[in-house]
Write a protein that holds these residues in place. Structure first.
Motif, PDB file in Angstrom:
ATOM      1  N   LEU A 198       0.822  -1.204   0.000  1.00 32.35           N
ATOM      2  CA  LEU A 198       0.000   0.000   0.000  1.00 32.35           C
ATOM      3  C   LEU A 198       0.859   1.258   0.000  1.00 32.35           C
ATOM      4  N   PRO A 199       0.406   2.319  -0.671  1.00 30.07           N
ATOM      5  CA  PRO A 199       1.140   3.585  -0.652  1.00 30.07           C
ATOM      6  C   PRO A 199       0.912   4.318   0.661  1.00 30.07           C
ATOM      7  N   PRO A 200       1.745   5.304   0.996  1.00 24.13           N
ATOM      8  CA  PRO A 200       1.529   6.078   2.226  1.00 24.13           C
ATOM      9  C   PRO A 200       0.162   6.751   2.274  1.00 24.13           C
ATOM     10  N   SER A 201      -0.393   7.042   1.114  1.00 27.59           N
ATOM     11  CA  SER A 201      -1.724   7.665   1.065  1.00 27.59           C
ATOM     12  C   SER A 201      -2.846   6.646   1.157  1.00 27.59           C
ATOM     13  N   GLY A 202      -2.502   5.357   1.273  1.00 28.56           N
ATOM     14  CA  GLY A 202      -3.505   4.307   1.284  1.00 28.56           C
ATOM     15  C   GLY A 202      -4.045   4.007   2.668  1.00 28.56           C
ATOM     16  N   LEU A 203      -4.840   2.932   2.734  1.00 26.01           N
ATOM     17  CA  LEU A 203      -5.463   2.530   3.994  1.00 26.01           C
ATOM     18  C   LEU A 203      -5.359   1.026   4.157  1.00 26.01           C
ATOM     19  N   ALA A 204      -4.906   0.597   5.334  1.00 31.04           N
ATOM     20  CA  ALA A 204      -4.900  -0.816   5.701  1.00 31.04           C
ATOM     21  C   ALA A 204      -6.004  -1.067   6.713  1.00 31.04           C
ATOM     22  N   VAL A 205      -6.900  -1.997   6.400  1.00 26.92           N
ATOM     23  CA  VAL A 205      -7.983  -2.391   7.303  1.00 26.92           C
ATOM     24  C   VAL A 205      -7.596  -3.733   7.909  1.00 26.92           C
ATOM     25  N   LEU A 206      -7.375  -3.744   9.224  1.00 29.07           N
ATOM     26  CA  LEU A 206      -6.831  -4.919   9.899  1.00 29.07           C
ATOM     27  C   LEU A 206      -7.773  -5.422  10.985  1.00 29.07           C
ATOM     28  N   ASN A 207      -7.821  -6.732  11.124  1.00 29.80           N
ATOM     29  CA  ASN A 207      -8.667  -7.390  12.117  1.00 29.80           C
ATOM     30  C   ASN A 207      -8.017  -7.287  13.499  1.00 29.80           C
ATOM     31  N   ALA A 208      -8.607  -6.500  14.372  1.00 33.77           N
ATOM     32  CA  ALA A 208      -8.052  -6.310  15.716  1.00 33.77           C
ATOM     33  C   ALA A 208      -8.171  -7.561  16.572  1.00 33.77           C
ATOM     34  N   ASP A 209      -9.054  -8.491  16.198  1.00 32.41           N
ATOM     35  CA  ASP A 209      -9.266  -9.697  16.992  1.00 32.41           C
ATOM     36  C   ASP A 209      -8.268 -10.810  16.669  1.00 32.41           C
ATOM     37  N   ASP A 210      -7.463 -10.629  15.633  1.00 30.32           N
ATOM     38  CA  ASP A 210      -6.453 -11.606  15.249  1.00 30.32           C
ATOM     39  C   ASP A 210      -5.077 -10.984  15.499  1.00 30.32           C
ATOM     40  N   PRO A 211      -4.346 -11.445  16.526  1.00 30.71           N
ATOM     41  CA  PRO A 211      -3.067 -10.803  16.867  1.00 30.71           C
ATOM     42  C   PRO A 211      -2.076 -10.746  15.711  1.00 30.71           C
ATOM     43  N   GLN A 212      -2.058 -11.795  14.875  1.00 31.36           N
ATOM     44  CA  GLN A 212      -1.104 -11.796  13.768  1.00 31.36           C
ATOM     45  C   GLN A 212      -1.485 -10.781  12.697  1.00 31.36           C
ATOM     46  N   VAL A 213      -2.770 -10.505  12.565  1.00 31.43           N
ATOM     47  CA  VAL A 213      -3.196  -9.476  11.621  1.00 31.43           C
ATOM     48  C   VAL A 213      -2.965  -8.088  12.217  1.00 31.43           C
ATOM     49  N   ALA A 214      -3.336  -7.904  13.471  1.00 29.11           N
ATOM     50  CA  ALA A 214      -3.148  -6.606  14.121  1.00 29.11           C
ATOM     51  C   ALA A 214      -1.681  -6.177  14.083  1.00 29.11           C
ATOM     52  N   ALA A 215      -0.773  -7.148  14.179  1.00 26.98           N
ATOM     53  CA  ALA A 215       0.656  -6.834  14.177  1.00 26.98           C
ATOM     54  C   ALA A 215       1.141  -6.314  12.836  1.00 26.98           C
ATOM     55  N   MET A 216       0.349  -6.494  11.791  1.00 24.23           N
ATOM     56  CA  MET A 216       0.746  -6.025  10.465  1.00 24.23           C
ATOM     57  C   MET A 216       0.745  -4.506  10.358  1.00 24.23           C
ATOM     58  N   ALA A 217       0.190  -3.828  11.349  1.00 20.41           N
ATOM     59  CA  ALA A 217       0.202  -2.365  11.340  1.00 20.41           C
ATOM     60  C   ALA A 217       1.620  -1.830  11.257  1.00 20.41           C
ATOM     61  N   ALA A 218       2.570  -2.581  11.805  1.00 21.87           N
ATOM     62  CA  ALA A 218       3.960  -2.141  11.788  1.00 21.87           C
ATOM     63  C   ALA A 218       4.630  -2.370  10.439  1.00 21.87           C
ATOM     64  N   ARG A 219       3.925  -3.048   9.531  1.00 21.40           N
ATOM     65  CA  ARG A 219       4.532  -3.401   8.241  1.00 21.40           C
ATOM     66  C   ARG A 219       4.060  -2.526   7.095  1.00 21.40           C
ATOM     67  N   THR A 220       3.297  -1.487   7.378  1.00 21.96           N
ATOM     68  CA  THR A 220       2.767  -0.658   6.302  1.00 21.96           C
ATOM     69  C   THR A 220       3.026   0.811   6.563  1.00 21.96           C
ATOM     70  N   SER A 221       3.194   1.553   5.484  1.00 25.63           N
ATOM     71  CA  SER A 221       3.314   3.009   5.586  1.00 25.63           C
ATOM     72  C   SER A 221       1.968   3.683   5.441  1.00 25.63           C
ATOM     73  N   ALA A 222       0.925   2.896   5.156  1.00 23.50           N
ATOM     74  CA  ALA A 222      -0.421   3.438   4.997  1.00 23.50           C
ATOM     75  C   ALA A 222      -1.066   3.698   6.361  1.00 23.50           C
ATOM     76  N   ARG A 223      -2.129   4.471   6.355  1.00 22.72           N
ATOM     77  CA  ARG A 223      -2.933   4.620   7.569  1.00 22.72           C
ATOM     78  C   ARG A 223      -3.563   3.281   7.910  1.00 22.72           C
ATOM     79  N   VAL A 224      -3.867   3.082   9.179  1.00 19.67           N
ATOM     80  CA  VAL A 224      -4.426   1.814   9.646  1.00 19.67           C
ATOM     81  C   VAL A 224      -5.753   2.062  10.345  1.00 19.67           C
ATOM     82  N   VAL A 225      -6.755   1.278   9.988  1.00 17.46           N
ATOM     83  CA  VAL A 225      -8.028   1.230  10.707  1.00 17.46           C
ATOM     84  C   VAL A 225      -8.234  -0.206  11.153  1.00 17.46           C
ATOM     85  N   THR A 226      -8.495  -0.400  12.439  1.00 12.75           N
ATOM     86  CA  THR A 226      -8.726  -1.740  12.953  1.00 12.75           C
ATOM     87  C   THR A 226     -10.219  -1.987  13.124  1.00 12.75           C
ATOM     88  N   VAL A 227     -10.619  -3.237  12.908  1.00 10.18           N
ATOM     89  CA  VAL A 227     -12.018  -3.623  13.045  1.00 10.18           C
ATOM     90  C   VAL A 227     -12.104  -4.883  13.887  1.00 10.18           C
TER      91      VAL A 227
END
Length: 512
Positions: free
Chosen positions: A237-266
């Protein structure tokens, strides 16, 4: 796709023109790999298949209106020819195209290059937004929900079913044209690097990661490798993009550190940016809940089946809000969204009162667990509990963990108190599933192992009764959808009704 001349396409894919009278002839139609679907102005993709070679159908495709053929060798009609030494060959496309010399892989690589060029121009010139979805399970259901919530905002292109590999992904991307506002794509993988490669074909601005489970464990080797591969989407994802991550899955939530995009957790976690609360299921396992978001809260009632759809719906809401929808509009669109892709939590009640849950398109441990919970929820809803049947087949691609995972599913079915478990197959995984149920406490014929689909059908025809709820679930290679289709077939329904009238072959035991 955008309109392009044959000369432009050849430049994009690194091919040469053969038997072309007019290099400026324009492709104005669709790109097809089935010659029967080619229309006027189209481009035919010649791929070697398991039983036939697309190059043999080049004449028919041009006669049907194709401007040219994208091929690995000259075919006697207008063609853009690519060769393995001229193309970056996807790592696993040789198996996909059933070739031995890399020719089919070269055509696939050319298709990917063409899709990349078309999508990039559409993004720059028409503002096309690409949304990518990945996860061990739920991709197709979420893709369908995303298409539903984005449709009120503008024209959407999404793949039919699970068209999400090296062929289906670029083929779907080339469906987008100047009028398309949103391109929703699934990204699947059979190994590391595959999602990154697909993301290069159609660069996403929004990426959704649903979960990290054990699907394809035999090919990946570990959940950690699966997580690393799924995270390739957010890395793209580009820095101007958005990552939507599952907050209930620890391995998915941890992906926030792997992107330069904004992050929204669900999820349902208190920390989720978009959160579901007060979840309730009706007698068809359709969820109702309250969604809390940064822009307000709303009541949601889904028309799709299974509590696992709540997380999928939250991801769809997150994407809709990002793309300009207001919360009420997104919720309204979700309330009308139905299952679009075949054999995925397709719930039907026959005229003789049997509810059939056809979830037979594919199966992995996570999706089977979700389906079993939906089955039990449906059977227990209402004042009078109903009998629940789980007709289960083998889950493929689990590698060394296959026996353990099948054993666990059998044990779970018993713990959930599924009334009858019908395990189909004679292989070691099927036997492990049945044995798991027996060891967990199944008694009598509560769990039964049958050798094949015909035996399963015969058992159900003899014992299923009005009011029963029957789940059919297995990997698609098993072909278990034949059981679901038989149960809902009008002729079979009539035969069961006739047998019930005569009192022959029907077990009317009360729900257990």
């Amino acid at each position: 796709m955008i309109e392009m001349t044959l000369r432009e396409i050849a430049d994009v894919v690194g091919g040469t023109l053969h038997d072309v009278a007019d290099p400026e002839a324009r492709v104005t139609g669709t790109v097809e790999f089935d010659s029967r679907r080619v229309g006027s102005g189209g481009l035919f993709l010649a791929l070697p298949g398991e039983r036939s070679d697309g190059h043999d159908y080049a004449d028919a495709a041009v006669a049907a209106g194709a401007v040219a053929v994208l091929a690995a060798r000259p075919v006697g009609v207008p063609a853009i020819v690519v060769t393995p030494d001229r193309a970056a060959v996807p790592s696993n496309s040789v198996a996909l195209t059933h070739d031995s010399d890399g020719s089919g892989a070269a055509v696939l690589a050319a298709l990917a290059a063409l899709a990349r060029a078309s999508v990039s121009r559409l993004a720059a010139e028409s503002g096309l937004t690409v949304v990518g979805v990945t996860g061990s399970s739920g991709k197709t259901s979420t893709k369908d929900l995303l298409a539903a919530v984005l449709a009120p905002l503008g024209p959407v292109v999404a793949p039919p079913g699970s068209f999400n590999n090296e062929l289906g992904h670029p083929w779907t991307a080339l469906r987008a044209d100047a009028g398309t506002r949103f391109l929703v794509l699934e990204l699947s993988a059979r190994g590391p690097g595959h999602i990154a490669a697909l993301a290069e074909v159609a660069p996403p601005r929004i990426g959704v990661v649903l979960n990290v489970g054990t699907a394809h464990l035999g090919e990946f080797g570990s959940r950690e490798t699966i997580a690393k591969t799924k995270g390739e989407l957010v890395e793209a994802l580009p820095p101007s993009g958005l990552a939507v991550l599952n907050a209930d899955d620890p391995q998915v939530a941890a992906m926030a550190a792997r992107t330069s995009a904004r992050v929204v957790t669900v999820g349902q976690a208190a920390t989720a940016d978009i959160r579901a609360a007060d979840i309730r299921l009706d007698d068809q396992a359709r969820a109702a809940f309250t969604v809390h978001t940064p822009v307000g809260s709303a009541a949601v009632r889904l028309a799709v089946h299974g509590e696992h759809q709540v997380g999928n719906a939250l991801s769809a809401i997150a994407v809709a809000l990002e793309c300009g929808a207001d919360l009420d509009a997104a919720v309204e669109a979700l309330s009308g969204a139905r299952a679009v892709s075949a054999r995925r939590m397709d719930v039907r009640t026959t005229t003789d009162g049997i509810t059939v849950v056809n979830d037979s398109y594919n199966a992995n441990p996570d999706s089977v667990r979700a389906a079993l919970k939906a089955l039990v929820s449906m059977a227990r809803a209402g004042d009078t509990p109903r009998r629940s049947w789980a007709v289960l087949g083998e889950m493929a691609e689990l590698g060394e963990e296959s026996v353990i995972e099948h054993d666990a599913i059998g044990r779970l079915a018993v713990r959930l108190d599924v009334s009858r478990v019908v395990v189909v197959g004679t292989g070691r995984p099927s036997r492990a599933l049945h044995q798991g149920a027996v060891m967990e406490g199944s008694w009598g014929e509560e769990s039964v192992l049958v050798p094949d689909i015909e035996a399963a059908i015969a058992l159900l025809d003899n014992e299923v009764a009005p009011g029963d709820v029957v789940l059919v679930k297995a990997s698609k290679s098993v072909g278990l959808w034949r059981v679901a289709e038989h149960l809902t077939d009008p002729g079979a329904v009539a035969a069961r009704a006739a047998a019930a009238d005569t009192g022959v072959g029907q077990d009317t035991e009360a729900a257990g």
